[in-house]
Design an enzyme around this catalytic site. Structure first.
Site, PDB file in Angstrom:
ATOM      1  N   ARG A  81      36.093  44.969  46.731  1.00 50.36           N
ATOM      2  CA  ARG A  81      35.856  43.853  47.657  1.00 50.36           C
ATOM      3  C   ARG A  81      36.441  44.153  49.030  1.00 50.36           C
ATOM      4  NH1 ARG A  81      37.364  38.289  44.814  1.00 50.36           N
ATOM      5  NH2 ARG A  81      38.568  38.019  46.729  1.00 50.36           N
ATOM      6  N   ARG A 105      46.138  36.551  52.339  1.00 50.62           N
ATOM      7  CA  ARG A 105      45.585  35.589  51.369  1.00 50.62           C
ATOM      8  C   ARG A 105      46.707  34.866  50.630  1.00 50.62           C
ATOM      9  NH1 ARG A 105      41.951  39.858  48.455  1.00 50.62           N
ATOM     10  NH2 ARG A 105      41.714  38.288  46.819  1.00 50.62           N
ATOM     11  N   ARG A 123      41.198  24.174  47.463  1.00 42.62           N
ATOM     12  CA  ARG A 123      42.303  24.962  47.981  1.00 42.62           C
ATOM     13  C   ARG A 123      43.066  24.225  49.060  1.00 42.62           C
ATOM     14  NH1 ARG A 123      39.522  30.264  46.476  1.00 42.62           N
ATOM     15  NH2 ARG A 123      41.283  31.652  46.259  1.00 42.62           N
ATOM     16  N   ARG A 166      41.693  46.550  41.551  1.00 39.09           N
ATOM     17  CA  ARG A 166      40.493  45.839  41.082  1.00 39.09           C
ATOM     18  C   ARG A 166      39.218  46.545  41.523  1.00 39.09           C
ATOM     19  NH1 ARG A 166      39.673  39.658  42.117  1.00 39.09           N
ATOM     20  NH2 ARG A 166      40.409  40.247  44.182  1.00 39.09           N
ATOM     21  N   LYS A 192      41.950  34.659  37.671  1.00 33.16           N
ATOM     22  CA  LYS A 192      41.064  33.502  37.466  1.00 33.16           C
ATOM     23  C   LYS A 192      39.685  33.938  36.970  1.00 33.16           C
ATOM     24  CE  LYS A 192      41.611  32.196  41.802  1.00 33.16           C
ATOM     25  NZ  LYS A 192      42.638  33.148  42.289  1.00 33.16           N
TER      26      LYS A 192
END
Ligand code: AP5
Length: 222
Positions: free
Chosen positions: A158, A169, A94, A129, A18
């Site tokens: 992160r 998640r 969400r 990432r 995203k």
């Protein structure tokens, strides 16, 4: 000349791309990118009570309670730049309650982009990432490596980007996604997110272009 700016929602499981696609979209369409996760991380960085509470949920891969998230997003959407240039809402809503709240505040998207990515790719994307704290750019050790040694040396990860956390998640995502989709099914465009980021953008770009053309045709015929 179109009177109303674009109002776009982008959704998809964790690490589906995203944020990466939002960079491409804002570059071309000039929309204001509003990412619920970024707003929450900025709140955490201030050290506020809300930030501390939010972090407890984010560490468990759960949704942060509505009383923290909803007004944060609503306030950002209400700023003059979003109203004037149009918005690209990322990671919100969400849940059904978040979608309903937004609707009641009068924010209605024209298109709901859904990135679909297979599960094993999501895991790989999360663990690889890295973020550049200076530019905000999103990297991936394998798919989008940093351009220079200097950038590589300052990259951060992160706190919720571990395999264990991303599974939590993903569970949260699966529990809520159908309810959110049911609200936007008439304006949903499904995008194959398994391909390269450029190929993903090509699909999104053509969906946005045809939306703009439809609206132009509709306004021309009045
Ligand atoms: P949030 O920050 O929104 O995280 P997320 O949904 O898990 O999504 P990500 O930001 O992890 O991934 P992305 O889809 O943007 O992927 P990216 O482009 O970086 O939310 C975090 C937490 O905050 C939530 O768990 C929750 O606790 C809380 N929260 C947020 N919103 C909330 C809300 N509305 N209500 C309540 N709580 C909320 O890409 C990932 C990696 O893949 C990168 O390394 C990238 O380089 C790479 N990549 C991207 N595209 C490709 C491609 N096509 N091919 C190969 N690699 C690619």
């Amino acid at each position: 000349e179109l009177k109303e700016p674009l109002r776009v929602m982008i959704s998809g499981p964790p690490a589906s791309g995203k944020g990466t696609q939002c960079k491409f979209i804002t570059n071309k369409y000039g929309l204001v990118h509003i990412a619920a996760g970024d707003l929450l991380r900025a709140e955490i960085a201030t050290g506020s009570e809300n930030g501390k509470r939010a972090k407890e949920y984010m560490e468990k891969g759960q949704l942060v309670p509505d009383e923290i998230v909803v007004m944060m997003v609503k306030d950002r959407l209400s700023k003059p730049d979003s109203l004037h240039n149009g918005w690209l809402l990322d990671g919100y809503p969400r849940s059904l309650s978040q979608a309903t709240a937004l609707h009641q505040f009068g924010f209605h998207p024209q298109i709901f982009i859904l990135l679909e990515v297979s599960q094993d790719l999501l895991l790989e994307r999360v663990v690889g990432r890295r973020l550049d704290p200076v530019t905000g750019n999103i990297y991936h050790l394998k798919y989008s490596p940093p351009e220079t040694q200097q950038i590589a040396a300052r990259l951060t990860q992160r706190f919720d980007d571990t395999e264990e956390k991303v599974k939590l998640r993903l569970n949260t995502h699966h529990q809520n996604v159908e309810a959110v989709l049911s609200m936007y099914k008439d304006i949903t465009v499904k995008i194959n997110g398994d391909v390269s980021k450029e190929e993903v953008f090509t699909q999104i770009d053509s969906a946005l272009t045809s939306l703009l053309e439809q609206r132009k045709a509709a306004s021309g015929s009045v």
